[in-house]
Design an enzyme around this catalytic site. Structure first.
Site, PDB file in Angstrom:
ATOM      1  N   PRO A  33     -11.604   1.806  10.775  1.00  0.00           N
ATOM      2  CA  PRO A  33     -11.425   3.236  10.489  1.00  0.00           C
ATOM      3  C   PRO A  33     -12.127   4.194  11.449  1.00  0.00           C
ATOM      4  O   PRO A  33     -11.957   5.396  11.332  1.00  0.00           O
ATOM      5  CB  PRO A  33     -12.017   3.359   9.078  1.00  0.00           C
ATOM      6  CG  PRO A  33     -13.056   2.287   9.006  1.00  0.00           C
ATOM      7  CD  PRO A  33     -12.522   1.141   9.823  1.00  0.00           C
ATOM      8  N   GLY A  34     -12.944   3.677  12.386  1.00  0.00           N
ATOM      9  CA  GLY A  34     -13.483   4.569  13.412  1.00  0.00           C
ATOM     10  C   GLY A  34     -15.003   4.621  13.525  1.00  0.00           C
ATOM     11  O   GLY A  34     -15.534   5.467  14.246  1.00  0.00           O
ATOM     12  N   ALA A  35     -15.685   3.716  12.845  1.00  0.00           N
ATOM     13  CA  ALA A  35     -17.161   3.755  12.868  1.00  0.00           C
ATOM     14  C   ALA A  35     -17.728   3.452  14.265  1.00  0.00           C
ATOM     15  O   ALA A  35     -18.656   4.118  14.723  1.00  0.00           O
ATOM     16  CB  ALA A  35     -17.732   2.786  11.842  1.00  0.00           C
ATOM     17  N   TRP A  36     -17.174   2.449  14.927  1.00  0.00           N
ATOM     18  CA  TRP A  36     -17.659   2.138  16.290  1.00  0.00           C
ATOM     19  C   TRP A  36     -17.380   3.312  17.221  1.00  0.00           C
ATOM     20  O   TRP A  36     -18.194   3.636  18.078  1.00  0.00           O
ATOM     21  CB  TRP A  36     -17.007   0.855  16.829  1.00  0.00           C
ATOM     22  CG  TRP A  36     -17.690  -0.401  16.379  1.00  0.00           C
ATOM     23  CD1 TRP A  36     -18.331  -0.599  15.192  1.00  0.00           C
ATOM     24  CD2 TRP A  36     -17.811  -1.627  17.123  1.00  0.00           C
ATOM     25  NE1 TRP A  36     -18.844  -1.879  15.145  1.00  0.00           N
ATOM     26  CE2 TRP A  36     -18.542  -2.531  16.298  1.00  0.00           C
ATOM     27  CE3 TRP A  36     -17.364  -2.049  18.373  1.00  0.00           C
ATOM     28  CZ2 TRP A  36     -18.846  -3.835  16.723  1.00  0.00           C
ATOM     29  CZ3 TRP A  36     -17.662  -3.351  18.793  1.00  0.00           C
ATOM     30  CH2 TRP A  36     -18.402  -4.230  17.978  1.00  0.00           C
ATOM     31  N   ASP A  62      -5.730   1.125  17.652  1.00  0.00           N
ATOM     32  CA  ASP A  62      -5.610   0.224  16.495  1.00  0.00           C
ATOM     33  C   ASP A  62      -4.161   0.118  16.029  1.00  0.00           C
ATOM     34  O   ASP A  62      -3.362   1.029  16.228  1.00  0.00           O
ATOM     35  CB  ASP A  62      -6.473   0.695  15.325  1.00  0.00           C
ATOM     36  CG  ASP A  62      -6.866  -0.463  14.393  1.00  0.00           C
ATOM     37  OD1 ASP A  62      -8.049  -0.858  14.409  1.00  0.00           O
ATOM     38  OD2 ASP A  62      -5.990  -0.975  13.658  1.00  0.00           O
ATOM     39  N   ASP A  79      -0.437  -1.692  19.195  1.00  0.00           N
ATOM     40  CA  ASP A  79      -0.897  -3.064  19.407  1.00  0.00           C
ATOM     41  C   ASP A  79      -1.437  -3.162  20.835  1.00  0.00           C
ATOM     42  O   ASP A  79      -0.696  -2.962  21.802  1.00  0.00           O
ATOM     43  CB  ASP A  79       0.289  -4.026  19.210  1.00  0.00           C
ATOM     44  CG  ASP A  79      -0.131  -5.493  19.332  1.00  0.00           C
ATOM     45  OD1 ASP A  79      -1.229  -5.764  19.857  1.00  0.00           O
ATOM     46  OD2 ASP A  79       0.669  -6.345  18.914  1.00  0.00           O
ATOM     47  N   ASP A 104     -13.819  -4.973  18.300  1.00  0.00           N
ATOM     48  CA  ASP A 104     -14.215  -5.469  16.977  1.00  0.00           C
ATOM     49  C   ASP A 104     -12.926  -5.912  16.272  1.00  0.00           C
ATOM     50  O   ASP A 104     -12.872  -5.988  15.049  1.00  0.00           O
ATOM     51  CB  ASP A 104     -14.914  -4.334  16.208  1.00  0.00           C
ATOM     52  CG  ASP A 104     -15.699  -4.831  15.002  1.00  0.00           C
ATOM     53  OD1 ASP A 104     -16.124  -5.994  15.004  1.00  0.00           O
ATOM     54  OD2 ASP A 104     -15.874  -4.040  14.061  1.00  0.00           O
ATOM     55  N   LYS A 144     -15.791  -9.329  19.564  1.00  0.00           N
ATOM     56  CA  LYS A 144     -16.059 -10.149  18.390  1.00  0.00           C
ATOM     57  C   LYS A 144     -15.162 -11.372  18.381  1.00  0.00           C
ATOM     58  O   LYS A 144     -14.003 -11.301  18.779  1.00  0.00           O
ATOM     59  CB  LYS A 144     -15.785  -9.324  17.128  1.00  0.00           C
ATOM     60  CG  LYS A 144     -15.882 -10.161  15.852  1.00  0.00           C
ATOM     61  CD  LYS A 144     -15.964  -9.308  14.641  1.00  0.00           C
ATOM     62  CE  LYS A 144     -14.590  -8.839  14.187  1.00  0.00           C
ATOM     63  NZ  LYS A 144     -14.721  -7.983  13.010  1.00  0.00           N
TER      64      LYS A 144
HETATM   65  N1  SAM Z   1     -14.949  -1.417  14.556  1.00  0.00           N
HETATM   66  C1  SAM Z   1     -14.173  -0.795  13.472  1.00  0.00           C
HETATM   67  C2  SAM Z   1     -15.034   0.273  12.853  1.00  0.00           C
HETATM   68  O1  SAM Z   1     -16.253   0.235  13.075  1.00  0.00           O
HETATM   69  O2  SAM Z   1     -14.516   1.160  12.164  1.00  0.00           O
HETATM   70  C3  SAM Z   1     -13.704  -1.833  12.473  1.00  0.00           C
HETATM   71  C4  SAM Z   1     -12.645  -2.757  13.046  1.00  0.00           C
HETATM   72  S1  SAM Z   1     -11.834  -3.820  11.887  1.00  0.00           S
HETATM   73  C5  SAM Z   1     -13.048  -5.038  11.585  1.00  0.00           C
HETATM   74  C6  SAM Z   1     -10.657  -4.677  12.881  1.00  0.00           C
HETATM   75  C7  SAM Z   1      -9.456  -3.868  13.317  1.00  0.00           C
HETATM   76  O3  SAM Z   1      -8.754  -4.572  14.344  1.00  0.00           O
HETATM   77  C8  SAM Z   1      -8.432  -3.619  12.219  1.00  0.00           C
HETATM   78  O4  SAM Z   1      -8.359  -2.245  11.940  1.00  0.00           O
HETATM   79  C9  SAM Z   1      -7.117  -4.132  12.821  1.00  0.00           C
HETATM   80  O5  SAM Z   1      -6.011  -3.326  12.517  1.00  0.00           O
HETATM   81  C10 SAM Z   1      -7.419  -4.112  14.311  1.00  0.00           C
HETATM   82  N2  SAM Z   1      -6.545  -4.969  15.142  1.00  0.00           N
HETATM   83  C11 SAM Z   1      -6.252  -6.283  14.970  1.00  0.00           C
HETATM   84  N3  SAM Z   1      -5.389  -6.718  15.904  1.00  0.00           N
HETATM   85  C12 SAM Z   1      -5.129  -5.652  16.714  1.00  0.00           C
HETATM   86  C13 SAM Z   1      -4.288  -5.462  17.852  1.00  0.00           C
HETATM   87  N4  SAM Z   1      -3.542  -6.467  18.347  1.00  0.00           N
HETATM   88  N5  SAM Z   1      -4.248  -4.244  18.427  1.00  0.00           N
HETATM   89  C14 SAM Z   1      -4.997  -3.231  17.919  1.00  0.00           C
HETATM   90  N6  SAM Z   1      -5.806  -3.348  16.850  1.00  0.00           N
HETATM   91  C15 SAM Z   1      -5.864  -4.541  16.244  1.00  0.00           C
END
Ligand code: SAM
Length: 196
Positions: A33-36, A62, A79, A104, A144
Site C-alpha cells: 500500500p505504499g509504506a516503503w 504495483d 506488472d 518487497d 525480498k
Molecule cells: N513494501 C510495501 C509497503 O511497504 O507498503 C508492501 C509490499 S507487499 C508485501 C507485496 C506487493 O508486491 C503486493 O502489493 C503485490 O501486489 C506486489 N507484486 C507482486 N508481484 C508483482 C509484480 N509482478 N509487479 C508489481 N507488483 C507486484
C-alpha cells in the site's frame, strides 16, 4: 503514520546499511500500500523538505492500486515483468536511470512453501534482468525473497553483477517468516569484465 508495518523493516535496513540518501532516484517494486515509498520519499528528500539537501525521486510500481502519496509517482495496476512497463519506467525516471531498486514484491502465496519460494526467486531474477536497463552503475538493489533451495541461484546472479552482496534478516521481520532480503551494492554494469 505509515501505511503498513513493513515500513519498519526498510527503516531498520536503511539505518544500518545506508541504502537511501537525499538526491537518489528510487524504484519501489511491489509498492502497495505504499509504506516503503513513504520511507523512501523522506530519506531521498523527494519533497525537498530539507532545502539544503539534493532532491530525490521515488517511483512505486504495483499490480494493485496504490493511494496517491505526496512526493512519489506511482504506476498502479502494473506488472513489473511486463516489457511495456520498462519503457514507462524509463520515461518517468528524471535521468532514465535509478540509483536504487527496492523490491518487497511477493507473489500470491499458494501455501506450498517450495512453490512460493520458486515463484519469488523467479520474480527477483526477472527484476535483475530488467535492472540492466534501468539501474545506474554503482547502483543498489534490495530485494525480498523467501528462503529455500534456489536462493543460491539469485545470490550467484547478484554476485556476478554487484561488488557487495549481503543477506539481511531484519529484526522487525517476524521470526517464523521465511522472508530474507538480499542487499546488493555497487552494480558493475560490465565494469568487472573490463578489468580482466
Ligand atoms: N513494501 C510495501 C509497503 O511497504 O507498503 C508492501 C509490499 S507487499 C508485501 C507485496 C506487493 O508486491 C503486493 O502489493 C503485490 O501486489 C506486489 N507484486 C507482486 N508481484 C508483482 C509484480 N509482478 N509487479 C508489481 N507488483 C507486484
Amino acid at each position: 503514520n505509515y501505511r503498513c508495518r513493513s515500513a519498519f523493516k526498510l527503516l531498520e535496513i536503511d539505518d544500518k546499511h545506508k541504502v537511501l540518501r537525499p538526491g537518489l532516484s528510487v524504484i519501489d517494486c511491489g509498492a502497495a500500500p505504499g509504506a516503503w515509498s513513504q520511507v523512501a520519499v523522506q530519506r531521498v528528500n523527494a519533497l525537498g523538505t530539507d532545502p539544503n539537501a539534493p532532491v530525490g525521486f521515488v517511483l512505486g510500481v504495483d499490480l494493485l492500486h496504490i493511494s496517491p502519496l505526496e512526493g512519489a509517482v506511482f504506476l498502479p495496476n502494473a506488472d513489473i515483468t511486463d516489457p511495456v512497463m520498462l519503457k514507462k519506467i524509463q520515461k518517468l525516471l528524471p535521468t532514465g536511470r535509478a540509483d536504487v531498486i527496492l523490491s518487497d514484491m511477493a507473489p500470491n502465496a499458494t501455501g506450498i512453501r517450495e512453490l512460493d519460494h520458486q515463484k519469488l526467486i523467479n520474480l527477483c531474477l526477472t527484476l535483475l534482468d530488467l535492472s540492466q536497463s534501468i539501474l545506474r552503475p554503482r547502483g543498489t538493489i534490495l530485494c525480498k525473497f523467501w528462503d529455500g533451495r534456489e536462493a543460491h541461484l539469485l545470490q550467484n546472479r547478484l554476485m556476478e553483477h554487484f561488488q557487495d552482496v549481503r543477506t539481511i534478516k531484519p529484526q522487525s521481520s517476524r521470526k517464523e517468516s521465511a522472508e530474507i532480503y538480499y542487499l546488493a551494492k555497487l552494480y558493475n554494469d560490465g565494469v568487472k569484465h573490463q578489468k580482466h
